[in-house]
Design a protein around this motif. Structure first.
Motif, short mmCIF file in Angstrom:
data_model
loop_
_atom_site.label_atom_id
_atom_site.label_comp_id
_atom_site.label_asym_id
_atom_site.label_seq_id
_atom_site.Cartn_x
_atom_site.Cartn_y
_atom_site.Cartn_z
N ALA A 67 34.26 27.12 40.99
CA ALA A 67 33.31 27.58 39.97
C ALA A 67 33.02 29.07 40.12
O ALA A 67 32.93 29.81 39.14
CB ALA A 67 32.03 26.77 40.03
N GLY A 68 32.88 29.52 41.35
CA GLY A 68 32.62 30.94 41.58
C GLY A 68 33.78 31.81 41.16
O GLY A 68 33.59 32.91 40.61
N THR A 69 34.99 31.35 41.39
CA THR A 69 36.18 32.10 40.99
C THR A 69 36.27 32.19 39.47
O THR A 69 36.61 33.24 38.91
CB THR A 69 37.44 31.44 41.56
N ILE A 70 35.95 31.10 38.79
CA ILE A 70 35.97 31.09 37.33
C ILE A 70 34.90 32.04 36.79
O ILE A 70 35.16 32.84 35.88
CB ILE A 70 35.75 29.66 36.80
N ALA A 71 33.69 31.98 37.34
CA ALA A 71 32.61 32.86 36.89
C ALA A 71 32.97 34.32 37.08
O ALA A 71 32.74 35.16 36.20
CB ALA A 71 31.33 32.53 37.64
N ALA A 72 33.56 34.65 38.24
CA ALA A 72 33.96 36.03 38.52
C ALA A 72 35.01 36.52 37.53
O ALA A 72 34.96 37.67 37.08
CB ALA A 72 34.47 36.14 39.95
N ALA A 73 35.96 35.65 37.18
CA ALA A 73 37.01 36.04 36.24
C ALA A 73 36.44 36.34 34.86
O ALA A 73 36.84 37.31 34.20
CB ALA A 73 38.05 34.93 36.14
N PHE A 74 35.48 35.53 34.40
CA PHE A 74 34.84 35.81 33.11
C PHE A 74 34.07 37.13 33.17
O PHE A 74 34.14 37.95 32.24
CB PHE A 74 33.89 34.67 32.72
N ALA A 75 33.34 37.35 34.25
CA ALA A 75 32.54 38.57 34.38
C ALA A 75 33.41 39.82 34.45
O ALA A 75 33.09 40.85 33.85
CB ALA A 75 31.65 38.47 35.62
N GLU A 76 34.52 39.73 35.15
CA GLU A 76 35.36 40.90 35.37
C GLU A 76 36.26 41.23 34.19
O GLU A 76 36.56 42.40 33.93
CB GLU A 76 36.23 40.69 36.62
N ASN A 77 36.70 40.18 33.47
CA ASN A 77 37.69 40.40 32.42
C ASN A 77 37.12 40.37 31.00
O ASN A 77 37.79 40.81 30.06
CB ASN A 77 38.80 39.35 32.54
#
Length: 248
Positions: free
Chosen positions: A100-110
């Motif tokens: 979940a954290g990896t998914i959240a980070a990808a949305f925030a960064e991209n």
């Protein structure tokens, strides 16, 4: 900056043998800003009793009859308050506690509208049967039978308001139709997370009988014709053949 809230929806019906490990894989995520929603179809086995054990860690629970899994997903979407929404079926689990954290980070960064990743199909003994490695999406790939694995599909909640929810007109191909609509037709921005995020048990609704497999072929074609996929019969052939390489 506030953490992105992710709504994770699990739909279930008579899932007493798998629901607990599914729940645990969500509530054990390291990422804290998760809204967990479970939509049960009015189970007659021990499913709701198992869910009750974890009520303090589940934000919304509904148990009532529905019109099938995609109707239940639509109920969950209507309740969701997260900026991003994804589904985790009752017999599936996250591969580890960082997903979940990896998914959240990808949305925030991209800044993407949609994210998808890879998954493994597991045998009943837990060994890997098939490996679905999605690859990077390029415009027009749906014309060649491509689709991302639905259990890894996450999108901004606003897309459901703009482009619609799961259509019950497409039966067990409703997930394919929605992803085709969002990505191929509406051209929402897409990010590919190149890692396995879900372990999925074999024997889903659309694959549990020969009749079910035949029916989903026609439903896939129906979706392709609706959304102007080029040469739908050829695209459908490629879509089926693409599964062969998942075994290697």
């Amino acid at each position: 900056m506030h953490e992105l809230k992710i709504s994770i929806i699990t739909v279930c019906y008579n899932a007493e043998s798998t629901i607990e490990r599914c729940i645990q894989s969500v509530i054990n995520q390291y990422y804290s800003n998760i809204e967990y929603i479970i939509i049960d179809g009015g189970s007659s086995d021990a499913t709701t009793g198992i869910i009750d054990r974890y009520k303090g860690q589940i934000q919304r629970v509904v148990s009532e009859p529905d019109k099938g899994m995609y109707d239940a997903m639509n109920k969950g979407i209507a309740m969701a308050t997260g900026q991003v929404v994804g589904m985790l079926n009752a017999d599936d689990v996250f591969t580890d506690n960082s997903v979940a954290g990896t998914i959240a980070a990808a949305f925030a960064e991209n800044g993407n509208d949609i994210l998808y990743a890879d998954l493994n199909y597991l045998k009943p003994n837990g060994n890997v049967l098939r490996k679905w490695r999605s690859g990077q999406y390029r415009t027009g790939m749906f014309n060649k039978g491509w689709m991302p694995p639905h259990p890894t599909f996450y999108c901004k909640r606003s897309l459901y308001d703009r482009f619609g929810i799961y259509s019950l007109d497409f039966g067990t191909a409703a997930d394919y139709e929605l992803m085709l609509r969002f990505i191929h037709v509406k051209k929402a921005s897409v990010f590919y997370l190149a890692r396995v995020v879900v372990n999925m048990n074999t024997g889903g609704v659309s694959n549990n009988s020969y009749l079910g497999r035949i029916k989903v072929l026609f439903l896939d074609l129906k979706a392709m014709y609706k959304h102007d996929v080029q040469l739908p019969p050829i695209a459908l052939l490629y879509k089926r053949l693409s599964k062969i390489r998942q075994f290697f």
